[in-house]
Scaffold this motif. Structure first.
Motif, short mmCIF file in Angstrom:
data_model
loop_
_atom_site.label_atom_id
_atom_site.label_comp_id
_atom_site.label_asym_id
_atom_site.label_seq_id
_atom_site.Cartn_x
_atom_site.Cartn_y
_atom_site.Cartn_z
N THR A 87 52.12 45.47 26.77
CA THR A 87 50.87 45.90 27.48
C THR A 87 50.98 47.03 28.21
N SER A 88 50.13 47.85 28.40
CA SER A 88 50.46 49.27 29.17
C SER A 88 49.18 49.11 30.21
N TYR A 89 49.34 49.59 31.30
CA TYR A 89 48.51 49.58 32.42
C TYR A 89 48.22 51.17 33.11
N GLU A 90 46.95 51.38 33.05
CA GLU A 90 46.51 52.83 33.58
C GLU A 90 45.90 52.48 34.94
N ILE A 91 46.19 53.28 35.71
CA ILE A 91 45.97 52.99 37.25
C ILE A 91 45.44 54.49 37.61
N PHE A 92 44.11 54.15 38.39
CA PHE A 92 43.28 55.14 38.77
C PHE A 92 43.15 54.65 40.17
N GLU A 114 37.45 28.26 30.05
CA GLU A 114 37.39 29.03 31.48
C GLU A 114 38.78 28.72 32.07
N LEU A 115 39.30 27.54 31.87
CA LEU A 115 40.68 27.05 32.44
C LEU A 115 41.76 28.00 31.71
N TYR A 116 41.63 28.38 30.33
CA TYR A 116 42.42 29.28 29.79
C TYR A 116 42.55 30.64 30.37
N TYR A 117 41.21 31.16 30.45
CA TYR A 117 40.88 32.61 30.93
C TYR A 117 41.53 32.92 32.36
N SER A 118 41.47 31.64 33.12
CA SER A 118 41.59 31.49 34.50
C SER A 118 43.07 31.57 34.74
N PHE A 119 44.11 30.96 33.80
CA PHE A 119 45.46 31.12 33.93
C PHE A 119 45.71 32.48 33.24
N LYS A 120 45.38 32.91 32.46
CA LYS A 120 45.69 34.36 31.91
C LYS A 120 45.38 35.41 32.77
N VAL A 121 44.16 35.04 33.62
CA VAL A 121 44.14 36.27 34.66
C VAL A 121 45.14 36.16 35.89
N GLU A 122 45.31 35.11 36.28
CA GLU A 122 46.32 34.67 37.42
C GLU A 122 47.60 35.20 36.98
N LYS A 123 48.11 35.22 35.63
CA LYS A 123 49.49 35.83 35.16
C LYS A 123 49.43 37.40 35.37
N ILE A 140 47.33 39.16 37.18
CA ILE A 140 47.29 39.37 38.61
C ILE A 140 48.67 39.60 39.07
N GLU A 141 49.61 38.44 38.81
CA GLU A 141 50.98 38.57 39.34
C GLU A 141 51.61 39.85 38.97
N ILE A 142 51.34 40.18 37.64
CA ILE A 142 52.19 41.37 37.10
C ILE A 142 51.86 42.53 37.66
N ILE A 143 50.45 42.74 37.96
CA ILE A 143 49.82 43.81 38.66
C ILE A 143 50.39 44.22 40.07
N ARG A 144 50.54 42.93 40.53
CA ARG A 144 51.06 42.95 42.09
C ARG A 144 52.63 43.36 41.90
N GLY A 145 53.10 43.16 41.24
CA GLY A 145 54.65 43.48 41.20
C GLY A 145 54.59 44.96 40.82
#
Length: 102
Positions: free
Chosen positions: A85-90, A25-34, A36-41
């Motif tokens: 990684t590609s991002y699809e935005i809706f 769970e810690l691994y996935y938490s850090f992965k999601v935080e990373k 989220i920062e990419i998406i924020r940018g």
């Protein structure tokens, strides 16, 4: 004998700590935080011609994020590919309708 109990006690204590602190769970938490920062940018830089001011980013599932902005909501899905990684935005609009079953 005392040394044997001490070693077993330490091993038992480490196992109990491992049960309470889930490394997966810690691994996935850090992965999601990373992620989220990419998406924020991406969102703050602007999508197309429109720039957004982010209120909140919510992790929905493994690769889906809901971004609440001042004007509307965006659903962003990340897809892993060989080259990156590609991002699809809706644009995500939630409506609630009531249906009566007679």
């Amino acid at each position: 004998m005392k040394k044997y109990f001490m070693q077993n006690g330490i091993i038992l204590l480490l196992l109990l700590v491992a049960l309470f602190i889930n490394p997966r769970e810690l691994y996935y938490s850090f992965k999601v935080e990373k992620e989220i920062e990419i998406i924020r940018g991406i969102v703050e830089e602007g999508i197309g011609e429109e720039k957004y001011k982010i209120k909140e980013i919510t992790h929905i599932s493994e690769n889906s994020f809901l971004v609440e902005t001042n004007s509307n909501s965006l659903l962003i899905q990340s897809k892993k590919q060989v080259s990156g990684t590609s991002y699809e935005i809706f644009v995500y609009e939630l409506t609630i309708e009531r249906y009566m079953n007679k």
